[in-house]
Design an enzyme around this catalytic site. Structure first.
Site, PDB file in Angstrom:
ATOM      1  N   GLU A  75       3.052  -2.074   7.385  1.00  0.00           N
ATOM      2  CA  GLU A  75       4.122  -1.820   6.417  1.00  0.00           C
ATOM      3  C   GLU A  75       5.299  -0.980   6.760  1.00  0.00           C
ATOM      4  OE1 GLU A  75       2.060  -0.788   2.691  1.00  0.00           O
ATOM      5  OE2 GLU A  75       1.032  -2.709   2.685  1.00  0.00           O
ATOM      6  N   HIS A 103       0.766  -1.247  -0.098  1.00  0.00           N
ATOM      7  CA  HIS A 103       0.041   0.067  -0.056  1.00  0.00           C
ATOM      8  C   HIS A 103       0.895   1.309  -0.219  1.00  0.00           C
ATOM      9  CE1 HIS A 103      -2.512  -3.098   1.661  1.00  0.00           C
ATOM     10  NE2 HIS A 103      -3.601  -2.254   0.957  1.00  0.00           N
ATOM     11  N   ARG A 109     -16.343  19.655  22.791  1.00  0.00           N
ATOM     12  CA  ARG A 109     -17.680  19.011  22.750  1.00  0.00           C
ATOM     13  C   ARG A 109     -18.831  19.189  23.828  1.00  0.00           C
ATOM     14  NH1 ARG A 109     -18.250  14.555  19.820  1.00  0.00           N
ATOM     15  NH2 ARG A 109     -20.651  15.214  20.156  1.00  0.00           N
ATOM     16  N   ARG A 112     -22.694  12.339  18.145  1.00  0.00           N
ATOM     17  CA  ARG A 112     -22.809  13.531  17.330  1.00  0.00           C
ATOM     18  C   ARG A 112     -24.315  13.291  16.876  1.00  0.00           C
ATOM     19  NH1 ARG A 112     -17.232  14.243  16.107  1.00  0.00           N
ATOM     20  NH2 ARG A 112     -16.619  16.537  16.376  1.00  0.00           N
TER      21      ARG A 112
END
Ligand code: URA
Length: 254
Positions: free
Chosen positions: A78, A6, A221, A166
């Site tokens: 990786e 990747h 929040r 949310r």
């Protein structure tokens, strides 16, 4: 020449590198790399942009992981195969304690494992804990840079919307397991929500590698749900300074 699937990197690309900074966003890689030294883009496939940064002390990699634990797990797998042993997530988050301001940084000592991906590496009873040396260098870097910071537990959620409770969403509905969850994590003294730290900490531990995380606060929040976009440049600048200082300390051998 063998290249990991990747990231598209080879061992030759990362020769002499032992530390990776991991932002989520590809567009943040070069900013972070340039704060450390001379930057060169090595590869860019899907969400994974890899930039090599070099200064008089040595070399580091800055690799974007994309959003969420499943994508981060690919980058860390990786990079580990290429020989990288030290990892610092450099991301953004939402604070859930009233005393944390937008623009502050949060250093994770550990994480609540709502990320999903880390369960593919170790059962949920296994803790997501940062390497204490990474916590310490990040803390020292914030002190030196005179940037306000907090140290504690992060909640890593697999989703940005329901998992972080949310309501300003398409359905405006939060499934029952998450109703009231923000208040509960807050009562349990968790500092912030984000999406990747738990995955990184668990994978690093089970692989015998070293990891930590620092995230800039884009929303508090307890006051609102939407991120304060005007704060992004300040948060990015602070993250760049702190991660460059921390990287220098790790390369110098603490
Ligand atoms: N990233 C998150 O996962 N949540 C936030 O609220 C902000 C950034």
């Amino acid at each position: 020449m063998y290249r990991v699937y990747h990231l598209g990197l080879s061992r030759e690309d990362v020769a002499g590198v032992n530390l990776a900074l991991l932002p989520g966003a590809p567009e943040r890689t070069e900013v972070l790399a340039q704060a450390f030294g001379k930057a060169r883009v090595l590869a860019f496939h899907r969400e994974f942009k890899s930039v090599l940064a070099e200064n008089e002390i040595g070399k580091i990699l800055v690799v974007s992981t994309g959003i969420g634990g499943s994508s981060l797990s690919i980058a860390v797998e990786e990079l580990a195969r290429l020989g990288i042993q030290w990892f610092i997530r450099v991301g953004t988050c939402g604070a859930i304690q009233e005393n944390i301001d937008v623009g502050d940084l949060v250093i994770s000592e550990g994480a609540v494992r709502l990320d999903g991906a880390s369960e593919h590496y170790a059962p949920l009873a296994y803790p997501a804990v940062a390497d204490w040396r990474v916590v310490r260098v990040l803390q020292e870097a914030c002190e030196r840079a005179k940037i306000p910071y907090h140290v504690g537990i992060t909640c890593s959620s697999a989703t940005f919307y329901p998992g972080q409770e949310r309501y300003d969403t398409f359905s405006r509905y939060v499934p029952r397991p998450f109703q009231g969850s923000l208040r509960e994590w807050q009562a349990l003294r968790v500092l912030n929500y984000e999406m990747e730290v738990a995955t990184l900490l668990v994978i690093a531990r089970v692989f015998g590698l070293y990891a930590g995380a620092v995230c800039g606060v884009l929303v508090n929040r307890t006051q609102e749900e939407r991120v304060v976009e005007e704060k992004i440049p300040q948060v990015e600048e602070r993250l760049a300074r702190v991660s460059a200082l921390a990287a220098r300390r790790i390369l110098e051998g603490f």
